[in-house]
Write a protein that holds these residues in place. Structure first.
Motif, PDB file in Angstrom:
ATOM      1  N   ASN A 187       0.858  -1.305   0.120  1.00 40.43           N
ATOM      2  CA  ASN A 187      -0.158   0.045   0.056  1.00 40.43           C
ATOM      3  C   ASN A 187       0.770   1.317   0.207  1.00 40.43           C
ATOM      4  OD1 ASN A 187      -1.867   2.134   0.339  1.00 40.43           O
ATOM      5  ND2 ASN A 187      -2.985   0.979   1.957  1.00 40.43           N
ATOM      6  N   VAL A 188       1.170   1.599  -1.163  1.00 41.10           N
ATOM      7  CA  VAL A 188       2.260   2.800  -1.332  1.00 41.10           C
ATOM      8  C   VAL A 188       1.791   4.015  -1.058  1.00 41.10           C
ATOM      9  CG1 VAL A 188       3.493   1.865  -2.982  1.00 41.10           C
ATOM     10  CG2 VAL A 188       1.635   3.121  -3.737  1.00 41.10           C
ATOM     11  N   MET A 189       0.525   4.236  -0.256  1.00 46.27           N
ATOM     12  CA  MET A 189      -0.370   5.409  -0.019  1.00 46.27           C
ATOM     13  C   MET A 189       0.259   5.584   1.363  1.00 46.27           C
ATOM     14  SD  MET A 189      -1.860   6.869  -2.578  1.00 46.27           S
ATOM     15  CE  MET A 189      -2.922   7.894  -1.666  1.00 46.27           C
ATOM     16  N   MET A 190       0.812   4.615   1.894  1.00 45.73           N
ATOM     17  CA  MET A 190       1.031   4.844   3.516  1.00 45.73           C
ATOM     18  C   MET A 190       2.572   5.397   3.671  1.00 45.73           C
ATOM     19  SD  MET A 190      -1.553   3.550   5.103  1.00 45.73           S
ATOM     20  CE  MET A 190      -2.480   4.262   4.026  1.00 45.73           C
ATOM     21  N   ASP A 191       2.714   6.189   4.749  1.00 51.57           N
ATOM     22  CA  ASP A 191       3.899   6.856   4.945  1.00 51.57           C
ATOM     23  C   ASP A 191       4.518   6.241   6.245  1.00 51.57           C
ATOM     24  OD1 ASP A 191       2.515   7.555   7.281  1.00 51.57           O
ATOM     25  OD2 ASP A 191       2.218   9.572   6.799  1.00 51.57           O
ATOM     26  N   LYS A 192       5.637   6.591   6.658  1.00 49.18           N
ATOM     27  CA  LYS A 192       6.421   5.972   7.519  1.00 49.18           C
ATOM     28  C   LYS A 192       5.608   5.754   9.173  1.00 49.18           C
ATOM     29  CE  LYS A 192      11.290   4.872   8.399  1.00 49.18           C
ATOM     30  NZ  LYS A 192      12.603   5.343   8.011  1.00 49.18           N
ATOM     31  N   GLU A 193       4.941   6.679   9.216  1.00 45.16           N
ATOM     32  CA  GLU A 193       4.189   6.605  10.602  1.00 45.16           C
ATOM     33  C   GLU A 193       3.198   5.477  10.518  1.00 45.16           C
ATOM     34  OE1 GLU A 193       4.763   8.782  13.020  1.00 45.16           O
ATOM     35  OE2 GLU A 193       6.272   9.462  11.780  1.00 45.16           O
ATOM     36  N   HIS A 194       2.593   4.998   9.129  1.00 43.52           N
ATOM     37  CA  HIS A 194       1.896   4.034   9.168  1.00 43.52           C
ATOM     38  C   HIS A 194       2.360   2.666   8.534  1.00 43.52           C
ATOM     39  CE1 HIS A 194      -0.654   7.713   9.516  1.00 43.52           C
ATOM     40  NE2 HIS A 194      -1.159   7.287  10.055  1.00 43.52           N
ATOM     41  N   ALA A 195       3.530   2.430   9.064  1.00 38.57           N
ATOM     42  CA  ALA A 195       4.462   1.435   8.500  1.00 38.57           C
ATOM     43  C   ALA A 195       3.939   0.030   8.307  1.00 38.57           C
ATOM     44  CB  ALA A 195       5.822   1.344   9.110  1.00 38.57           C
ATOM     45  N   GLU A 196       3.087  -0.519   9.402  1.00 35.94           N
ATOM     46  CA  GLU A 196       2.503  -1.565   9.165  1.00 35.94           C
ATOM     47  C   GLU A 196       1.329  -1.683   7.988  1.00 35.94           C
ATOM     48  OE1 GLU A 196       3.084  -5.353  10.274  1.00 35.94           O
ATOM     49  OE2 GLU A 196       3.527  -4.069  12.005  1.00 35.94           O
ATOM     50  N   ALA A 197       0.651  -0.804   7.785  1.00 28.80           N
ATOM     51  CA  ALA A 197      -0.340  -0.762   6.960  1.00 28.80           C
ATOM     52  C   ALA A 197       0.297  -0.815   5.416  1.00 28.80           C
ATOM     53  CB  ALA A 197      -1.041   0.469   7.099  1.00 28.80           C
ATOM     54  N   PHE A 198       1.646  -0.088   5.362  1.00 32.03           N
ATOM     55  CA  PHE A 198       2.396  -0.481   4.120  1.00 32.03           C
ATOM     56  C   PHE A 198       2.293  -1.843   3.458  1.00 32.03           C
ATOM     57  CE2 PHE A 198       6.031  -0.719   1.401  1.00 32.03           C
ATOM     58  CZ  PHE A 198       5.975   0.576   0.626  1.00 32.03           C
ATOM     59  N   TYR A 199       2.492  -2.705   4.246  1.00 30.74           N
ATOM     60  CA  TYR A 199       2.823  -3.975   3.885  1.00 30.74           C
ATOM     61  C   TYR A 199       1.364  -4.832   3.507  1.00 30.74           C
ATOM     62  CZ  TYR A 199       7.301  -2.689   5.008  1.00 30.74           C
ATOM     63  OH  TYR A 199       8.326  -1.807   5.053  1.00 30.74           O
ATOM     64  N   THR A 200      -0.019  -4.153   3.773  1.00 27.57           N
ATOM     65  CA  THR A 200      -0.953  -4.859   3.441  1.00 27.57           C
ATOM     66  C   THR A 200      -1.519  -4.887   1.743  1.00 27.57           C
ATOM     67  OG1 THR A 200      -2.191  -3.591   5.367  1.00 27.57           O
ATOM     68  CG2 THR A 200      -3.614  -4.373   3.666  1.00 27.57           C
TER      69      THR A 200
END
Length: 681
Positions: free
Chosen positions: A627-640
């Motif tokens: 999920n490339v919309m996620m920034d580093k503050e939402h790191a875990e969600a990036f890998y959804t």
């Protein structure tokens, strides 16, 4: 030879720039010599003869490369890679909307005409070179063998793309005749296979077994036999062997071009042809010795990480095990230019350094592996940040112990000193997602995951400290993350490190190491051998290529292991158990998986899923990434896992073969269109 031409492709070709606007332009390049000389005069001179041969080699470039970036090499992108370079073109490519009448009609159109121009030139040389008195008989035989190999190789590349193709007369074509008299219909698939394989046998008789380091782009006996094995393998595969779905692929007379009856003996021929290469003992898998300690002060050459202990393999030297090799560096160094081609025993045929755009205006762009690397490298180290790995490919890499990676049960969280004991089989930096932990060595040699380090050791100057061993992040808001204003960001958030050398850097006065193109390598022959054997239900007696011996070919598990085990050992993962070898369907699934990993980014997957007829379920599936919309503050969600927005994928029957160009259909009254594509009659 009295005058040696060193064919590092891209530097050798003397003649170029054909316009192909008429029949004579399409087939004749005699007029491009300095004088309008006769063919007899040309082939009585050694230098002119080599220039003529050099033209044939030059047509291997551009749209005919086999490993490269998307401008020239769309078949390098199946369900494993995505390119954001001209993103609309990628979407059109995935939907089969490239060609006449579509937005991107001008792309990928040169392969057909360049191949046939080279085929014609090679035929003329084969028929004329015997008059040359400057060459020794041995040199004439070699030149003829090279031309014969090239002619068959161009046919092979056309067969993979277009399916059944016209075979021109071996005695040559009279290009002075009206074009209508030169209209050739497609031959059947079997006729194409028979011609190419027989020509490669003859080329093998004419070519030497080895080349010196100044002639590495020239084919050898082993190269001819290896291509022969590949052609037989494709001819035995479901797409071309009893494929009733293609019953309507016919010529103008109604002759069906794809065999409708299944013939198991074709698999036996493929196995015997691969066995010819294996028994030749010309090649072996490339390996790097185990590194007991890290290179001092150099992050890019770490101490070898031993794979999880396996009582069958851990204590045995390669190829029976991996005790004496570094599996990670063995695979990484095979592709990244670390080793010169002459010292690489695995590469069977290569265009070597195919950076010819500066020499040929008709190429329009560089097509070498260095340019592929630039497309893969992050923007922050001077790359173009355009080629991304799909999540499907990333998740396909197994765990270090050889078991499948399971996203639903795998580790979560992020690497830190507190959990190092839980991940002994990686060198992950702090902050890297633990889904990338404890994976097999080929993962770390191929995947530029979020938080990976890019070594860039060639950087110099005051800014070098900012890129050497740089940890690169693809979170939104980071330098290499998603951007709304440019196309240079990875749409899946997963980068690619295959072909990347630790020294490669495209800014701060750095450089990118030249890399040879791995057009055909020994690992392919080994896995092809095992695959072919797996499809046999009876025993065959088949002569070797030179009829010096006869092979007994059957579904022999030990012979299948002979093909698979060395590839697995080099990768540092266990060989398959007997129950897998014993089950034909289970073994096929393993071959599909192994080829997906081993040949990633080598233009193999695209053709493999088609020849196996499994493309609808693989290339037709939607593309997922992080999920490339996620920034580093939402790191875990990036890998959804999320579907890559804006890319609708589909696979229809017409995408098994490339469409025939509109102009060719208009010129050649005997040409028929591939099924599913518009024929414009």
């Amino acid at each position: 030879m009295k005058k040696k031409i060193h064919l590092l492709l891209g530097m050798a070709a003397i003649i170029c720039g054909l316009s192909f606007t008429s029949c004579s332009d399409f087939l004749n390049v005699e007029k491009y010599f300095e004088d309008a000389q006769s063919e007899d005069k040309i082939f009585s001179d050694d230098m002119y003869t080599l220039q003529w041969l050099s033209y044939c080699y030059s047509r291997l470039l551009g749209d005919n490369i086999e490993v490269g970036h998307s401008r020239f090499c769309p078949q390098n992108f199946a369900d494993d890679q995505v390119f954001s370079e001209t993103y609309g073109r990628y979407k059109a490519y995935k939907l089969g909307e490239i060609g006449y009448g579509y937005s991107y009609s001008g792309y990928y159109q040169n392969a057909w005409k360049w191949s046939y121009a080279a085929i014609y030139q090679a035929t003329v040389l084969i028929n004329k070179v015997d008059i040359n008195q400057d060459f020794t008989p041995e040199e004439i035989q070699d030149v003829k063998g090279q031309a014969r190999f090239l002619r068959a190789y161009f046919y092979w590349m056309l067969l993979r793309r277009y399916g059944p193709i016209p075979l021109l007369p071996t005695e040559g074509v009279d290009y002075t005749k009206p074009y209508d008299e030169l209209s050739y219909p497609r031959n059947t698939y079997d006729e194409c296979v028979e011609f190419i394989t027989s020509e490669m046998v003859q080329a093998a008789k004419e070519l030497p077994e080895k080349r010196d380091n100044l002639n590495l782009a020239r084919p050898t006996r082993g190269a001819a036999l290896a291509v022969r094995a590949k052609v037989y393998l494709y001819g035995a595969s479901p797409l071309a062997n009893g494929n009733t779905e293609m019953a309507d692929f016919t010529d103008k007379t109604g002759r069906v071009l794809i065999p409708q009856e299944y013939d198991e003996s074709k698999w036996a021929k493929a196995a015997a042809a691969a066995r010819d290469v294996i028994e030749g003992d010309w090649y072996k898998l490339f390996t790097v010795k185990k590194r007991e300690t890290a290179a001092k002060g150099d992050y890019s050459y770490p101490k070898t990480i031993d794979p999880p202990y396996n009582k069958k393999f851990s204590d045995k030297p390669f190829p029976e095990g991996w005790a004496d090799i570094d599996p990670f560096d063995s695979y990484r160094s095979l592709f990244n230019g670390e080793v010169f081609l002459f010292n690489n025993p695995e590469i069977i045929f290569s265009r070597v350094v195919n950076d010819a755009a500066a020499d040929f205006d008709n190429l329009g762009d560089y097509s070498d592996v260095v340019q592929l690397v630039k497309h893969q490298m992050p923007s922050s180290v001077g790359g173009w940040n355009m080629h991304a790995m799909t999540m499907k490919q990333c998740d396909a890499y197994d765990m270090a112990d050889g078991n499948p990676y399971d996203r639903t049960t795998g580790m979560t969280g992020f690497a830190s000193s507190d959990n190092k004991a839980d991940r002994p089989y990686d060198n992950l930096e702090d902050g890297v997602w633990l889904g990338y932990a404890n994976r097999e060595p080929r993962f770390y040699a191929s995947v530029g995951y979020n938080g990976a380090r890019w070594n860039c050791t060639s950087a110099i100057g005051t800014g070098a400290v900012n890129v050497i061993n740089k940890q690169v992040w693809y979170y939104r808001g980071e330098t290499d993350g998603r951007s709304n204003s440019v196309e240079r960001w990875l749409v899946t958030g997963i980068g690619i490190k295959k072909y990347i050398n630790p020294s490669d850097c495209a800014n701060n006065s750095g450089s990118i190491t030249q890399k040879p193109e791995p057009a055909l390598r020994y690992a392919d022959i080994l896995l092809s051998y095992a695959e072919a054997l797996n499809n046999l239900t009876t025993t065959y007696e088949i002569p070797s290529w030179d009829e010096s011996t006869t092979y007994t070919i059957s579904r022999d598990v030990e012979q299948m292991r002979r093909g698979v085990k060395p590839v697995r050992m080099r990768a540092g993962v266990p060989d398959y158990d007997n129950d897998v070898y014993g089950d034909r369907n289970a073994f096929f699934d393993k071959i599909v998986h192994e080829r997906q990993i081993e040949f990633f980014a080598e233009s193999q997957r695209y053709y493999d899923v088609r020849r196996w007829k499994i493309a609808p379920e693989h290339e037709g599936g939607q593309i997922y990434g992080c999920n490339v919309m996620m920034d580093k503050e939402h790191a875990e969600a990036f890998y959804t896992p999320v579907r890559v927005t804006g890319v609708q994928t589909a696979f229809s029957r017409k995408q098994y073969f490339w469409p025939m160009n509109y102009d060719e259909l208009q010129r050649n009254r005997n040409m028929t269109q591939a099924p599913g594509w518009q024929d414009y009659d």
